[in-house]
Write a protein that holds these residues in place. Structure first.
Motif, PDB file in Angstrom:
ATOM      1  N   ARG A 114      58.432  24.049  55.822  1.00 25.93           N
ATOM      2  CA  ARG A 114      57.827  24.912  56.842  1.00 25.93           C
ATOM      3  C   ARG A 114      56.310  24.935  56.689  1.00 25.93           C
ATOM      4  O   ARG A 114      55.573  24.791  57.669  1.00 25.93           O
ATOM      5  CB  ARG A 114      58.389  26.335  56.744  1.00 25.93           C
ATOM      6  N   ARG A 115      55.846  25.076  55.462  1.00 28.92           N
ATOM      7  CA  ARG A 115      54.403  25.129  55.223  1.00 28.92           C
ATOM      8  C   ARG A 115      53.736  23.788  55.540  1.00 28.92           C
ATOM      9  O   ARG A 115      52.645  23.752  56.119  1.00 28.92           O
ATOM     10  CB  ARG A 115      54.124  25.542  53.778  1.00 28.92           C
ATOM     11  N   LEU A 116      54.390  22.689  55.180  1.00 29.59           N
ATOM     12  CA  LEU A 116      53.825  21.375  55.499  1.00 29.59           C
ATOM     13  C   LEU A 116      53.769  21.156  57.008  1.00 29.59           C
ATOM     14  O   LEU A 116      52.785  20.631  57.528  1.00 29.59           O
ATOM     15  CB  LEU A 116      54.638  20.259  54.832  1.00 29.59           C
ATOM     16  N   GLU A 117      54.821  21.544  57.701  1.00 32.28           N
ATOM     17  CA  GLU A 117      54.862  21.348  59.149  1.00 32.28           C
ATOM     18  C   GLU A 117      53.847  22.211  59.884  1.00 32.28           C
ATOM     19  O   GLU A 117      53.421  21.859  60.976  1.00 32.28           O
ATOM     20  CB  GLU A 117      56.268  21.607  59.677  1.00 32.28           C
ATOM     21  N   SER A 118      53.441  23.314  59.270  1.00 38.09           N
ATOM     22  CA  SER A 118      52.454  24.174  59.925  1.00 38.09           C
ATOM     23  C   SER A 118      51.094  23.486  59.989  1.00 38.09           C
ATOM     24  O   SER A 118      50.283  23.796  60.865  1.00 38.09           O
ATOM     25  CB  SER A 118      52.334  25.515  59.202  1.00 38.09           C
ATOM     26  N   GLY A 119      50.838  22.580  59.048  1.00 41.63           N
ATOM     27  CA  GLY A 119      49.592  21.824  59.058  1.00 41.63           C
ATOM     28  C   GLY A 119      48.352  22.641  58.766  1.00 41.63           C
ATOM     29  O   GLY A 119      47.243  22.193  59.025  1.00 41.63           O
ATOM     30  N   GLN A 120      48.512  23.824  58.229  1.00 44.14           N
ATOM     31  CA  GLN A 120      47.362  24.690  58.021  1.00 44.14           C
ATOM     32  C   GLN A 120      46.685  24.499  56.675  1.00 44.14           C
ATOM     33  O   GLN A 120      45.573  24.951  56.484  1.00 44.14           O
ATOM     34  CB  GLN A 120      47.768  26.143  58.210  1.00 44.14           C
ATOM     35  N   GLY A 121      47.336  23.846  55.734  1.00 50.34           N
ATOM     36  CA  GLY A 121      46.740  23.648  54.417  1.00 50.34           C
ATOM     37  C   GLY A 121      45.840  22.428  54.398  1.00 50.34           C
ATOM     38  O   GLY A 121      45.899  21.561  55.271  1.00 50.34           O
ATOM     39  N   GLY A 122      45.005  22.365  53.396  1.00 48.82           N
ATOM     40  CA  GLY A 122      44.146  21.205  53.218  1.00 48.82           C
ATOM     41  C   GLY A 122      44.924  20.048  52.596  1.00 48.82           C
ATOM     42  O   GLY A 122      46.111  20.163  52.284  1.00 48.82           O
ATOM     43  N   LEU A 123      44.237  18.948  52.403  1.00 45.22           N
ATOM     44  CA  LEU A 123      44.862  17.739  51.865  1.00 45.22           C
ATOM     45  C   LEU A 123      45.427  17.976  50.471  1.00 45.22           C
ATOM     46  O   LEU A 123      46.580  17.626  50.197  1.00 45.22           O
ATOM     47  CB  LEU A 123      43.866  16.584  51.850  1.00 45.22           C
TER      48      LEU A 123
END
Length: 105
Positions: free
Chosen positions: A60-69
Motif C-alpha cells: 500500500r505504501r509503495l503504491e501510494s508513491g509518496q515516499g522518496g527513493l
C-alpha cells in the motif's frame, strides 16, 4: 527499470533447492530453521498472518508513491523479506499436508 520478477537468481531452480529443503520443515514448529535464519529476527519470528498484514501495508505504501527513493527501496526490501516469510509458512503447511496424505495411504 523492470519490476517483474525476472531476476536470474530467482528463476534458477538449482538456487531454489536448498531453500525448498529447509522450508519443507514447518516454520511454525522450528522458527530457527535454516530458511528462517536468513531473515532478520523480527521477520523470522512473524506468524503467517502478521507477515501477510505487514506485506499488505508495504505494498500500500509503495503504491501510494509518496515516499522518496531511499524509503521506497527500503520498503521493497522489507516486502521481499515478508513475502519470503509467508512462502516459508505456506511451504511448511504444504509439506504437512503432503505428509498427512501419505500417512493415510
Amino acid at each position: 527499470m523492470s519490476t517483474t520478477p525476472e531476476d536470474p537468481a530467482t528463476d534458477d531452480p538449482s538456487t531454489d533447492a536448498p531453500a525448498a529443503e529447509s522450508a519443507a520443515t514447518d516454520p511454525a514448529a522450528d522458527p530457527a530453521s535454516d530458511a528462517a535464519q536468513e531473515l532478520p529476527e523480527d521477520v523470522a519470528a512473524l506468524s503467517y498472518e502478521a507477515a501477510r498484514d505487514q506485506l499488505v501495508e508495504v505494498v500500500r505504501r509503495l503504491e501510494s508513491g509518496q515516499g522518496g527513493l531511499e524509503e521506497s527501496i527500503a520498503l521493497w526490501e522489507r516486502g521481499e523479506m515478508l513475502a519470503r516469510r509467508c512462502q516459508q509458512w505456506l511451504d511448511g503447511a504444504r509439506q504437512k499436508l503432503e505428509e498427512a496424505v501419505q500417512a493415510r495411504r
